[in-house]
Design a protein around this motif. Sequence first.
Motif, PDB file in Angstrom:
ATOM      1  N   GLU A 161       0.840  -1.198   0.000  1.00  0.00           N
ATOM      2  CA  GLU A 161       0.000   0.000   0.000  1.00  0.00           C
ATOM      3  C   GLU A 161       0.873   1.245   0.000  1.00  0.00           C
ATOM      4  N   ILE A 162       0.645   2.126  -0.951  1.00  0.00           N
ATOM      5  CA  ILE A 162       1.416   3.365  -1.056  1.00  0.00           C
ATOM      6  C   ILE A 162       0.843   4.383  -0.077  1.00  0.00           C
ATOM      7  N   PRO A 163       1.682   4.943   0.823  1.00  0.00           N
ATOM      8  CA  PRO A 163       1.161   5.780   1.915  1.00  0.00           C
ATOM      9  C   PRO A 163       0.895   7.237   1.539  1.00  0.00           C
ATOM     10  N   PHE A 164       0.768   7.525   0.255  1.00  0.00           N
ATOM     11  CA  PHE A 164       0.446   8.894  -0.171  1.00  0.00           C
ATOM     12  C   PHE A 164      -0.306   8.813  -1.489  1.00  0.00           C
ATOM     13  N   SER A 165      -1.029   9.881  -1.814  1.00  0.00           N
ATOM     14  CA  SER A 165      -1.815   9.895  -3.054  1.00  0.00           C
ATOM     15  C   SER A 165      -1.159  10.724  -4.154  1.00  0.00           C
ATOM     16  N   THR A 166      -0.060  11.406  -3.842  1.00  0.00           N
ATOM     17  CA  THR A 166       0.632  12.249  -4.821  1.00  0.00           C
ATOM     18  C   THR A 166       0.983  11.448  -6.070  1.00  0.00           C
ATOM     19  N   GLU A 167       0.702  12.029  -7.227  1.00  0.00           N
ATOM     20  CA  GLU A 167       1.063  11.398  -8.501  1.00  0.00           C
ATOM     21  C   GLU A 167       2.489  11.804  -8.875  1.00  0.00           C
TER      22      GLU A 167
END
Length: 429
Positions: free
Chosen positions: A241-247
């Motif tokens: 799971e990636i802990p940020f939503s930044t593209e």
Amino acid sequence: MSSRVSAQGLPAAGGHKALVCLFLDGGNDSFNMLVPRESDEFQRYRAARAGLSLQAEELLPIADAASARAFGLHPEMAAMQSLYAAGELAFVCNVGTLIEPTTLAAFENRSARLPLGLFSHSDQVMHWQTSTPDKRDSKGWFGRMADVLDALNESPKVSMNISLAGTNILQSGDSLIPYSITPNGAIDLQFYGNEDHQYFKGAVDSVLDQQYQNLLQRTYARFNRSAIDLGVEFNAAVGEEIPFSTEFPDTRLGDELKMIARSIAASGNLGHQRQTFLTRRGGFDTHDDLMDAHEGLMREVSDAVGAFWAAIKEMGLEDEVVLFSASDFGRTLTSNGDGTDHGWGGNHFVLGGGLHGGRLYGDYPENIGLGNDLDTGRGRLIPTTSVDQYFAELALWLGTSQSDLSLALPNIERFYDLGSSSSPLGLWG
């Protein structure tokens, strides 16, 4: 004496910190990254650069908060202009490898001691990574620094020195070596640990867990066992799971900085109070096609760094992380027809960690016209800030004590008084 003896001078762990080196391989043409906009200064810049100069109207304006001098960033560096305006990014000017403070007169009369292999890619990359330009070394300043600071970590299995650039000198010390990963995480055996292929795992474990009599076989099995176990542990710590939503931009550098951000987020799982990272972007040896090639490079670097910092801030880790640039050397101010050649002093950027941003540190020469008092020929500028001073700021931020600086940076006392009450450049006051 072991460097660990000095660990008694360690700071209290206090909290996590990570130092990220972005190495621009080939020698960044940094006087087209950071350009003077004051009228007289810009005209001297244009005269020196001729057909390789940027136009005043296309520069992204910034100003030095300390001197109020006007500068401009390359037009493809909008993300970094925003970071500078927000006070989160600064530039360190005319940095390079030096054995001792050097003047043009001392260079010309050959009384100055000069870095070995000056203007050579391999030597200058080594010197930037070791900070020992008077010799060719196999230990880097990240590695020597980590030999001391690793005592802050909670006996981690994975090295605090994590590399997206494979084996390297920068992160190699007496007791620590870099741990290499990819943009997708640790390198592991295909199918190992996959529940659908347990027979594969069982076969590998059977081979590696045997008690071999032959020393070579036993050593080979032990190293492979360790590598597999570390890969599994690292990937489990980072998680899926990636802990940020930044593209992030869809570039190699974007992918690598994204993995670094994920690894920083996993510092607690890895048992790391201190971390270092290295990522490298090639293509900066612009002997030809400078204008087009550099445009793409500046855009890629700015966009990737901007995304990285957005992710770090999204996770609330902006006070715990510093990213800085390094490169082989600067480049000639003059053109070779379609590009520039190997130079010496160049400009660099530092981001994060609560630094006093929106400023230029060191000395950006007011005159970068040809024949100025730093010009060794063709606009190869003698550095006015040594890599030792630059790196000392970063080492102190990470937690190295002043008394330990010379362990990480053996030449630092030629440029900085270790008893000083002020820091070498003042990035953190």
